[in-house]
Every structure is written in C-alpha cells, then in structure tokens.
Write a protein that holds these residues in place. Sequence first.
Motif, mmCIF file in Angstrom:
data_model
loop_
_atom_site.group_PDB
_atom_site.id
_atom_site.type_symbol
_atom_site.label_atom_id
_atom_site.label_comp_id
_atom_site.label_asym_id
_atom_site.label_seq_id
_atom_site.Cartn_x
_atom_site.Cartn_y
_atom_site.Cartn_z
ATOM 1 N N GLY A 84 44.040 -36.767 135.755
ATOM 2 C CA GLY A 84 45.206 -36.001 135.350
ATOM 3 C C GLY A 84 45.358 -34.756 136.198
ATOM 4 O O GLY A 84 44.420 -33.974 136.337
ATOM 5 N N HIS A 89 51.403 -24.920 128.036
ATOM 6 C CA HIS A 89 50.411 -25.346 127.046
ATOM 7 C C HIS A 89 49.837 -24.126 126.326
ATOM 8 O O HIS A 89 48.658 -23.793 126.506
ATOM 9 C CB HIS A 89 49.289 -26.128 127.729
ATOM 10 C CG HIS A 89 49.770 -27.257 128.573
ATOM 11 N ND1 HIS A 89 50.101 -28.494 128.055
ATOM 12 C CD2 HIS A 89 50.002 -27.344 129.912
ATOM 13 C CE1 HIS A 89 50.498 -29.282 129.035
ATOM 14 N NE2 HIS A 89 50.444 -28.614 130.171
ATOM 15 N N HIS A 139 50.662 -22.245 133.314
ATOM 16 C CA HIS A 139 49.876 -23.115 132.440
ATOM 17 C C HIS A 139 50.039 -22.718 130.978
ATOM 18 O O HIS A 139 50.230 -23.587 130.112
ATOM 19 C CB HIS A 139 48.409 -23.057 132.834
ATOM 20 C CG HIS A 139 47.542 -23.988 132.047
ATOM 21 N ND1 HIS A 139 47.430 -25.331 132.338
ATOM 22 C CD2 HIS A 139 46.770 -23.788 130.936
ATOM 23 C CE1 HIS A 139 46.622 -25.910 131.458
ATOM 24 N NE2 HIS A 139 46.208 -24.993 130.609
ATOM 25 N N TYR A 140 49.961 -21.438 130.693
ATOM 26 C CA TYR A 140 50.013 -21.022 129.286
ATOM 27 C C TYR A 140 51.430 -21.035 128.726
ATOM 28 O O TYR A 140 51.606 -21.081 127.508
ATOM 29 C CB TYR A 140 49.370 -19.651 129.126
ATOM 30 C CG TYR A 140 47.861 -19.725 129.243
ATOM 31 C CD1 TYR A 140 47.128 -20.506 128.348
ATOM 32 C CD2 TYR A 140 47.183 -19.071 130.253
ATOM 33 C CE1 TYR A 140 45.749 -20.599 128.454
ATOM 34 C CE2 TYR A 140 45.801 -19.162 130.370
ATOM 35 C CZ TYR A 140 45.090 -19.928 129.462
ATOM 36 O OH TYR A 140 43.725 -20.039 129.575
ATOM 37 N N ILE A 174 47.299 -31.928 135.832
ATOM 38 C CA ILE A 174 47.380 -30.617 135.185
ATOM 39 C C ILE A 174 45.998 -30.105 134.811
ATOM 40 O O ILE A 174 45.626 -28.960 135.127
ATOM 41 C CB ILE A 174 48.290 -30.698 133.941
ATOM 42 C CG1 ILE A 174 49.718 -31.005 134.359
ATOM 43 C CG2 ILE A 174 48.235 -29.394 133.155
ATOM 44 C CD1 ILE A 174 50.663 -31.204 133.197
ATOM 45 N N GLN A 175 45.203 -30.937 134.144
ATOM 46 C CA GLN A 175 43.882 -30.500 133.726
ATOM 47 C C GLN A 175 42.982 -30.201 134.928
ATOM 48 O O GLN A 175 42.260 -29.199 134.945
ATOM 49 C CB GLN A 175 43.228 -31.573 132.856
ATOM 50 C CG GLN A 175 43.988 -31.914 131.584
ATOM 51 C CD GLN A 175 45.088 -32.938 131.799
ATOM 52 O OE1 GLN A 175 45.451 -33.286 132.924
ATOM 53 N NE2 GLN A 175 45.633 -33.441 130.692
ATOM 54 N N THR A 176 43.037 -31.065 135.946
ATOM 55 C CA THR A 176 42.197 -30.870 137.131
ATOM 56 C C THR A 176 42.623 -29.643 137.913
ATOM 57 O O THR A 176 41.784 -28.851 138.364
ATOM 58 C CB THR A 176 42.265 -32.120 138.029
ATOM 59 O OG1 THR A 176 41.889 -33.269 137.262
ATOM 60 C CG2 THR A 176 41.337 -31.987 139.215
ATOM 61 N N HIS A 177 43.912 -29.454 138.078
ATOM 62 C CA HIS A 177 44.417 -28.308 138.829
ATOM 63 C C HIS A 177 44.034 -26.999 138.137
ATOM 64 O O HIS A 177 43.656 -26.025 138.802
ATOM 65 C CB HIS A 177 45.936 -28.427 138.952
ATOM 66 C CG HIS A 177 46.527 -27.595 140.049
ATOM 67 N ND1 HIS A 177 46.275 -27.821 141.380
ATOM 68 C CD2 HIS A 177 47.368 -26.521 140.006
ATOM 69 C CE1 HIS A 177 46.939 -26.936 142.112
ATOM 70 N NE2 HIS A 177 47.604 -26.133 141.305
ATOM 71 N N PHE A 178 44.125 -26.978 136.823
ATOM 72 C CA PHE A 178 43.784 -25.772 136.063
ATOM 73 C C PHE A 178 42.287 -25.471 136.164
ATOM 74 O O PHE A 178 41.883 -24.317 136.390
ATOM 75 C CB PHE A 178 44.190 -25.959 134.596
ATOM 76 C CG PHE A 178 43.902 -24.769 133.727
ATOM 77 C CD1 PHE A 178 44.577 -23.580 133.908
ATOM 78 C CD2 PHE A 178 42.955 -24.844 132.720
ATOM 79 C CE1 PHE A 178 44.321 -22.484 133.094
ATOM 80 C CE2 PHE A 178 42.689 -23.765 131.918
ATOM 81 C CZ PHE A 178 43.373 -22.576 132.097
ATOM 82 N N ALA A 179 41.450 -26.504 136.023
ATOM 83 C CA ALA A 179 40.006 -26.295 136.112
ATOM 84 C C ALA A 179 39.600 -25.859 137.521
ATOM 85 O O ALA A 179 38.758 -24.957 137.694
ATOM 86 C CB ALA A 179 39.268 -27.572 135.709
#
Length: 411
Positions: free
Chosen positions: A171, A80, A76-77, A173-178
């Motif tokens: 989305g 982003h 992720h980092y 990416i955002q959901t998977h990360f959260a």
Amino acid sequence: MTPPAPPPPAQRPSAAPRKRGRGLSLPPVRLPSVRLPPVRPPSFSGRLHDARTATSVGRWLGAAFLVCFATGLISHYLQHPPGWAADLLPGRPVWGYRLSQGLHVASGLAAIVLLLVKLWAVYPRLFAWPPVRSVPHAVERLSVAVLVASAVLQVFTGLLNIAEWYPWPFGFIQTHFALAWVVTGSLLLHVAVKAPAIRAHWSRSSPGTLELPARDGPDRRSLMLGVGAAVGAVTLTTVGQAFTPLARLDLLAPRHPGYGPQQLPVNRTAEAAGVTQRAVQDWRLEVRGPLPYTLTLEQLRSLPRSQARLPIACVEGWSADARWGGVRIRDLLARAGAGPGAGLRVTSMEAGGAYRVMEMGRDYAEDPLTLLALELNGQVLDLDHGYPARIIAPNRPGVLQTKWVTLLEVL
C-alpha cells in the motif's frame, strides 16, 4: 604382342589412428592470450567530489526534505485524522490544502534532482577501503545505507504516485508515511554524526578541509548554478498544475488545470468507479438521523441553494478553482434533527474504493461553504464529477470530496 599392364589398384585412404576410448583425435586449438588489466580502486581527484560540494548540495536537499516532510504530515492527517483530532481540523483558509500539497509535490520533485546530485558528489565514499574500520564507523556506514535507500525509495515512489502508477504490491499511503519518518530520522542522525564536517564546510568564506585532492574538474560554482537551473526547470514545468498563473508552462505534470469535463481535471472516472448513467436514473438521497428522510433529485434541487467558489486539490499535487452550487450540508443535517456539534458520515454509490465511505468533523459539517454540490461552473455536474451530487468543502483533500453521494448519516 604383349598386352598393356593393368592400372594399379586404387589406394584406399588409411584410417586415422584412434585412441582407445577417446574417439577421433583433434589437433590442439590455441586461443590467443588475453591479458586483463589489473583491478584498481577508482581514483577521484576532482573538486566536485569533496565535502564542501556535498555540504553545499546538502543544504538545499535538507530544506527540500524539511518542506516535503512538514507538508506531508499535513496531507496525511487531513486524509486520515485520528479520532481525537477529527473535530479540530480547520476549514480555513479555504486554499490551505491546495498550498500545502502543491508545496509537497514541488519540493518532492526538486528533491529528486538534488538527491541525485548529492549521491554523485559523495559516491566515492562507497569505495573507501577498508569498508569498516571500527564499530562506530560500521554504525555510521549502516545509517548512511538506511538513509540513501529510504530516501531514494521515498522520492521515486512519490513520483510514480503523482502519475498514478503503482507497480508494487504494498500500500502506497502507509509505506510512504512510514518511510517519511525513517528518512527524517536517518537524516537527523546523519547530520548529528557529520556535524563537525558540515560546520567546517558550511560558510562560503570558510575553506574547510578537502577530503579528496582538488586538482581538476569543473568549478563548484558552475555545478551549483547548473543544479539550481535544473531544479528551477523542473519546478516551472510542473508547478503550474497547482499554481494556475504558470499553467501554460505545465509541460511535465500529469494534470493540467482547465483540462477535463467542465474544465476541471478528473482522477477517478465514473467508469472506473463502476457508476453508470443507468445506475443513477432512480437515484435517491437518504439522510439518517433523529428525523430520517429521503429526497429525490428534484426535491433536493427545490431546497434553498447556495454558491461557493472553492478549489479542489488532489494528493497528486494538482488543483483548480471552480464555482460550485448546491445545498448546504448543515441545512440537510438540521432537517434530520442533528444537534450542535454533530459530525457526518458520507457514503458513495461507487462499487468500491478506499474512500467510498468518508467522515467529516463538526467544523466541516457546520461550515457554510460545505455543500452537497449539484452544479459545477453553472452547469449540472458531469457524471465523472459526481452526478447527481457530490461533497465540496474548504481546505480538504480531493479524495475526501466524495462523488456520487447516496447516503448521509448524522454522527
């Protein structure tokens, strides 16, 4: 002579009696009586539904989640990075992202098998009665519900992501990360609450206390061997998409190293990106900086060239090595008057997409292996691989290796 007597008149059938206001009366219909069996709560007596089995599977599942979480943060980092970290991301080792993302997908697939077995081992607790015995017990049940729901959603959305199928409106990416943080937090809370039981059943030599009677059912060791075999089979038939020595066993993964234009897989084709052969006929590279300039493809090819063997590794878990040829990014920036420590913004000619515009920090921009690639494996880039020019850099996600580059901007 007496004439014969006439036949008696035909008798009209008498009408059936009517009941006022109800129409014709029908004979009563008797249905066979059905006796339903009494509803009883399920009874679980096998050894494999006990706390010791749950702990044994939980150790493997916890390790898989830990690897998946740590490598997911790396992914992720790198994709982003926060503004303060853009210049701190390392370009070495060149295979770093390939390894971390391969482990991320492999551990995530293994976690699916382990999670299903873990849920099977503990699901009798769903039928415990009464469902809530106290306020602390209610909090514990709620935490378990959050853990199960978030873990199931996390691993199965990840599975659909590597197949590039998104049947949901949110989305990924955002959901998977959260969700990764929700799962990790719920897991830590669950371990803290269940620490005494885990401690009692952790050691193989410690018998512990069975929460359910152990009268029948298969042996626990056989179950664990079966689980290990299932995890091994899933790993062997998918990890070849990143670990090329096992590419021949890559039966279940959505990508196969060596398959695709110029023996390299493609996620986003030129057609999907809205880039046509006609659109690139009059291609120009524009470089903006203190000394801006524009190059045709022939002029770009006449500049000093460099070669690099670098893997391209995608977030879906596949990766493959390739030989790239092109012009060093740092040489193009220096020609535009970029000072030491300058970053870079890259724009693609594709019609749209989340990564149409990409930025890289100074370590990548100054790295001698970061190229504006014009060739792949000794051949001119295929249109699906980013012809006329694309970015290739070490230790970087494939979505940031921008294709169909048309603009470079000094930052």
